[in-house]
Design an enzyme around this catalytic site. Sequence first.
Site, PDB file in Angstrom:
ATOM      1  N   GLU A   1       0.821  -1.136   0.171  1.00  0.00           N
ATOM      2  CA  GLU A   1      -0.093   0.088   0.120  1.00  0.00           C
ATOM      3  C   GLU A   1       0.879   1.280  -0.009  1.00  0.00           C
ATOM      4  O   GLU A   1       0.459   2.192  -0.420  1.00  0.00           O
ATOM      5  CB  GLU A   1      -0.850  -0.012   1.175  1.00  0.00           C
TER       6      GLU A   1
ATOM      7  N   GLN B   1      -9.151  -6.037  11.899  1.00  0.00           N
ATOM      8  CA  GLN B   1      -8.589  -5.084  10.914  1.00  0.00           C
ATOM      9  C   GLN B   1      -9.160  -3.666  11.068  1.00  0.00           C
ATOM     10  O   GLN B   1      -9.137  -2.807  10.025  1.00  0.00           O
ATOM     11  CB  GLN B   1      -8.680  -5.237   9.128  1.00  0.00           C
TER      12      GLN B   1
ATOM     13  N   LYS C   1     -17.365  -0.118   5.732  1.00  0.00           N
ATOM     14  CA  LYS C   1     -17.827  -1.246   4.731  1.00  0.00           C
ATOM     15  C   LYS C   1     -19.251  -1.115   4.570  1.00  0.00           C
ATOM     16  O   LYS C   1     -19.907  -1.188   3.082  1.00  0.00           O
ATOM     17  CB  LYS C   1     -17.674  -2.649   5.215  1.00  0.00           C
TER      18      LYS C   1
ATOM     19  N   MET D   1      24.653   8.689   2.646  1.00  0.00           N
ATOM     20  CA  MET D   1      24.633   9.864   3.322  1.00  0.00           C
ATOM     21  C   MET D   1      24.985   9.803   4.775  1.00  0.00           C
ATOM     22  O   MET D   1      25.518  10.677   5.491  1.00  0.00           O
ATOM     23  CB  MET D   1      23.206  10.393   3.039  1.00  0.00           C
TER      24      MET D   1
END
Lengths: 569, 159
Positions: free
Chosen positions: A50, A113, A162, A473
């Site tokens: 994601e 979830q 949902k 770096m």
Amino acid sequence: MQMSGAQMVCEAIIAEGVTTVFGYPGGAIMHVYDEVYKQNGFEHILNRHEQASVHAADGYARATGEVGVAMVTSGPGFTNAVTGLATAYMDSIPIVVISGQVPSQLIGTDGFQEIDAVGISRPCTKHNFLVRSLEELPRLLKEAFYIARSGRPGPVLIDIPKDITVDIGEFVYPDTVNIPSYKPTYVGNKRQIEKAVEAIKKAKKPLLYIGGGVVLSNASDLVRELAKKTQIPAVETLMARGVLGAKNPLLLGMLGMHGNYASNMAMSETDLVISLGARFDDRVTGKLSEFAKYADIIHVDIDASNIGKIVDVDYPIVGDITEVVEAMMPQLDGIDTDRYEAWRSILKRYDELHPQSFVDSDEVIKPQWAIERIGELVGENAIITSDVGQHQMWAAQHFPFDRPRQWINSGGLGTMGFGFPAALGVKKAFPEKTVINITGDGSILMNMQELVTAAEYKIPVINMILNNHFLGMVRQWQTFFYEKRYAETDLSFQPNWKALAEACGGIGYDVTTKEEFDAAIKDAIAQDKVCFMNVIINRFEDVLPMVPSGGALFNMMLPQKVDKTKETK
Amino acid sequence: MKNSSNERRVISVIVLNESSVLARITALFAGRGYNIESLTVAPIPESDMSHITIATNGSAKVMEQITKQLHKLIPVYKVIEHEEMVEKEMVLAKFPIAEHLSDIGALCAAYNGGIVNVGREMIIAMVADEPQRIKHFIEASQRYNPSEIVRGGVVAIER
């Protein structure tokens, strides 16, 4: 028209003119994906994480100037997207992220979830919504896109339970938005603009300080005209590379921690800073008490909170760069450009004294050479994305950017792993361009799963890995400030880059010589496939000039004019 | 917190009445390191807005940032940094019934308040006055052994 909430989401995306959506399905967003399957209005790209979806939408937005869209599920789908939101937030990039949420009646019960998405994303979005009912969904979708792109742009999250995606209701997509509490200021105060113009005319050593806001406002042409008309020298921030164009005689270069000598000296000696869409970031200012010490400051910014946040401002102008510069232009008719001639010649001498330079080598590829070489080989047709670290700074210093939106990088948040997925978004928007992600052997691994995405959807982006077997770096800081204690920065253990790319359906190149470099670039463009170009560079090359953190801009560590390739640990 | 030359200020924030608007404001203060001394919130009659009153402190520069950052929040309609204002705070105090009812009543009267409830075991008094005077009232009330004191937070209105 009657339809489900899920269908409304798709209809809104189509109505907003978005052609590509990036995302990843899951339980709470499945109804929306069912509608994605049925529609033909936009293409959906399945990233393999994601975070990459949000970066891809972000890259799409940066390259086009339009709103990018990503879609994720609830819980871990959303939390994975947070880095993407924060990245877009820090650089003011207009994206809309649509996340699924557990059904309304489960919210607050620690459901499977479930996570408080609006709570988590509050500090890293311009605005966010948890949709409470189907009736408000069309309006909130419209507002999400409007808020993302208007004023100072930024990411907007819309979290949809949902059950609301399942419910059926009337859909009318609003034409207009009316949020009484949100009215961005575009037109600058007339009196303040007049005063600023007077200050420009009176100054002896004015300096245009150009920031990413100029890109966001699509004001680059206008700012080029302003520079040309006034003959005032200019410096660009990291986010503004390309605004004036590398060949512009008035452009001194990039300023800040890794700015060039002339730019940093110009900022230290100027008597009038004309800040256009820049925000005086600490990587730009160095030690604040020494920053532009002798200057009055004109600060043009669409976000009032940027003005006076870091430095005290003499001429504050809240407004859109385009509007403000347009208002300034006629007032600058007949300006005496010779007035600044002495100043320009001082800066020219500074640049001749310490130009942006490096010592090239025949034995090993220098990263600066590789970047300049891409400029020669691909040049105008290239769009460059980058990850974060040394390679990013070398790219900003050495690539001949000649237009805005040609340089796409995570400036504010400094997100390693941004470059590859962002490049996918760029390439989807501009398939005819050669999209090159300039990256390092550290950063690229942070989103390397996108090899699979790029191979599956045939998105041929070139990942040029400037490989020094270090987190370069951090290593550089350890060399300078930590007595060469290379804590956890040695990346000597490496994957087989060529095999890794091939295993995922791409191509790999191992490059150790300049001949191999040219051949690999040409082949990669011809092959039209995603690739990893593993370019072995000088291991201990530093990014210079460098202003040590917290130091004054004029105290730069400058490049040695000797070959340091023989240096070892 | 951020600056040493702290000055107390009262800000009124007019916001759209929507869920989590208060969370946006408190999160802004927490995230950017600003102080909240007191906070009150209530709907504005016959409108879809609410009035939030925040007492805070900071230097002029910090105050300017607080105001601008509040303005930036999408549901924030208006921010008023009070200069000339009438400022009031309410306090409820509970005293044991053993204390002299008339003494407590006289004390409350001196601070524009009074006794609002007397039960079998306690006396409850209410005072509404300027925050500084509320502080004095609380100090003065100590000799009557208050068992509980609840302050209400500041509300202010521009003169």
